[in-house]
Scaffold this active site. Structure first.
Site, PDB file in Angstrom:
ATOM      1  N   CYS A 101       0.870  -1.286   0.266  1.00 55.94           N
ATOM      2  CA  CYS A 101       0.174  -0.050  -0.115  1.00 55.94           C
ATOM      3  C   CYS A 101       0.821   1.289   0.051  1.00 55.94           C
ATOM      4  O   CYS A 101       0.302   2.315  -0.262  1.00 55.94           O
ATOM      5  CB  CYS A 101      -0.930  -0.060   1.280  1.00 55.94           C
ATOM      6  SG  CYS A 101      -2.038  -1.308   1.087  1.00 55.94           S
ATOM      7  N   HIS A 140      -3.281   7.588   2.166  1.00 53.72           N
ATOM      8  CA  HIS A 140      -3.718   5.914   1.787  1.00 53.72           C
ATOM      9  C   HIS A 140      -5.258   5.930   2.137  1.00 53.72           C
ATOM     10  O   HIS A 140      -5.408   5.919   3.176  1.00 53.72           O
ATOM     11  CB  HIS A 140      -2.645   4.955   2.053  1.00 53.72           C
ATOM     12  CG  HIS A 140      -3.239   3.567   1.985  1.00 53.72           C
ATOM     13  ND1 HIS A 140      -3.743   3.186   0.817  1.00 53.72           N
ATOM     14  CD2 HIS A 140      -3.306   2.650   2.755  1.00 53.72           C
ATOM     15  CE1 HIS A 140      -4.107   2.092   0.895  1.00 53.72           C
ATOM     16  NE2 HIS A 140      -3.645   1.526   2.255  1.00 53.72           N
ATOM     17  N   ASN A 170     -10.082   0.233  -0.508  1.00 58.88           N
ATOM     18  CA  ASN A 170      -8.612   0.276  -0.273  1.00 58.88           C
ATOM     19  C   ASN A 170      -8.073  -0.333  -1.627  1.00 58.88           C
ATOM     20  O   ASN A 170      -8.182  -1.567  -1.822  1.00 58.88           O
ATOM     21  CB  ASN A 170      -8.033  -0.504   0.775  1.00 58.88           C
ATOM     22  CG  ASN A 170      -6.776  -0.434   1.087  1.00 58.88           C
ATOM     23  OD1 ASN A 170      -6.134  -0.231   0.073  1.00 58.88           O
ATOM     24  ND2 ASN A 170      -6.236  -0.792   2.353  1.00 58.88           N
TER      25      ASN A 170
END
Length: 324
Positions: free
Chosen positions: A114, A251, A281
């Site tokens: 990520c 993020h 996500n």
């Protein structure tokens, strides 16, 4: 004078298939309310059968090039962040290079889960400042739906597919914090925490792609502390403080982490770019995707200070401070 890496174009692409929270209700012991309350996610996009990470990346990159007013011949290199490549090799970036009709320069992948886009952006910045290129496409692209365990409600409801891209160009600056472009970056990893967020497969271990595994409570605690710290460290390197920040583009993991990090940085939520509700996500794609969405909406003004920060498997985490 010094060289600064300035974002001159952004783009994003989401697969056509939209999956609402209700889709999970007859598959898992969960509900739309449960998912919204704990994550802030309302829907996500899944890639179509046969649609690969490179396909998403190419679509996002084309939009970024168009917004920058550039063509394939203007790009010197591609740095692409992904944990879900089309193949073990070659790099997804080389397939994007071919898809865009670029026949020169370099193209390679970066894998920091990520945090991948932050690592890729810092990498591109270093190459531009070193004079190794003039313009670089930096892309985050993922098809995390391909590594989900659909029986694990703690993970499979969180992730989606997508891609975001930015064109980064070397421009002259005065070497002060008033310059446009990337002002500082901060990158970190700590392999002791590998088991908190990992995929239980791989070429050298099982010969399979494996499934994503996460210890959510522990990841949350690490995320909030480490994200706030890396953002402060990058701001310190840039000679700035949280009071100078106009936008936080985090993020997009879940709303709880985003909100807690903003509070720890003493930033109001109206300074935070949020896309997690609509996209879930998307791992390395989430920051460039959020940047492109906010840019397309005209939310960024020239001269504004933007902080991006992310944490992912590894654990790996980092941040980039830039002036729009």
């Amino acid at each position: 004078m010094t060289i600064r890496s300035v974002i001159t174009g952004t783009g994003h692409y989401l697969p056509e298939r939209i999956v609402e929270n209700a889709w999970f209700e007859d598959k898992l012991e969960t509900s739309d309310e449960w998912i919204r309350t704990r994550t802030g996610i309302e829907r996500r996009h899944f890639a179509a059968e046969g649609q690969m990470t490179s396909d998403l990346a190419i679509r996002a990159a084309r939009i970024a090039l168009d917004r920058a007013g550039l063509g394939a011949d203007d790009i010197d290199g591609i740095v692409l962040a992904t944990s879900t490549p089309d193949f073990t090799f070659p790099a997804v970036a080389t397939m994007v290079q071919q898809g865009l009709g670029i026949t020169r320069g370099f193209a390679y992948d970066v894998q920091a889960v990520c945090a991948g886009f932050v690592f890729a952006l810092a990498n591109a910045d270093a190459m531009l400042r070193a004079g190794l290129a003039r313009r670089i496409l930096v892309i985050g692209a993922e098809t995390f739906s391909r590594i989900m365990d659909w029986t694990d409600r703690g993970t499979c409801v969180l992730f989606g597919d997508g891609a975001g891209a930015v064109v980064v160009e070397a421009q002259e600056g005065a070497g002060t914090s008033d310059d446009r472009g990337i002002l500082a970056s901060d990158l970190n990893s700590d392999g002791r925490y590998r088991d908190l967020l990992h995929v239980d497969g791989g070429v050298s271990s099982t010969g399979t792609a494996g499934h994503l595994r996460m210890q959510g409570n522990l990841v949350f605690r690490h995320a909030v502390e480490k994200l706030a710290r890396t953002a402060h460290d990058a701001l310190d390197k840039a000679g700035l403080s949280p009071d100078d920040v106009d936008w936080l583009v985090p993020h997009q993991a879940n709303m709880r982490i985003i909100t807690a990090t903003a509070q720890k940085m003493q930033l109001p939520m109206d300074k935070v770019v949020l896309t997690v509700a609509d996209h879930g996500n998307t791992s390395a794609a989430s920051i460039p995707l959020a940047l492109a969405v906010a840019d397309a909406e005209g939310r960024f003004a020239p001269g504004q200070v933007i902080v991006t920060e992310a944490i992912g498997g590894g654990l790996s985490w980092g941040s980039v401070v830039l002036r729009w």
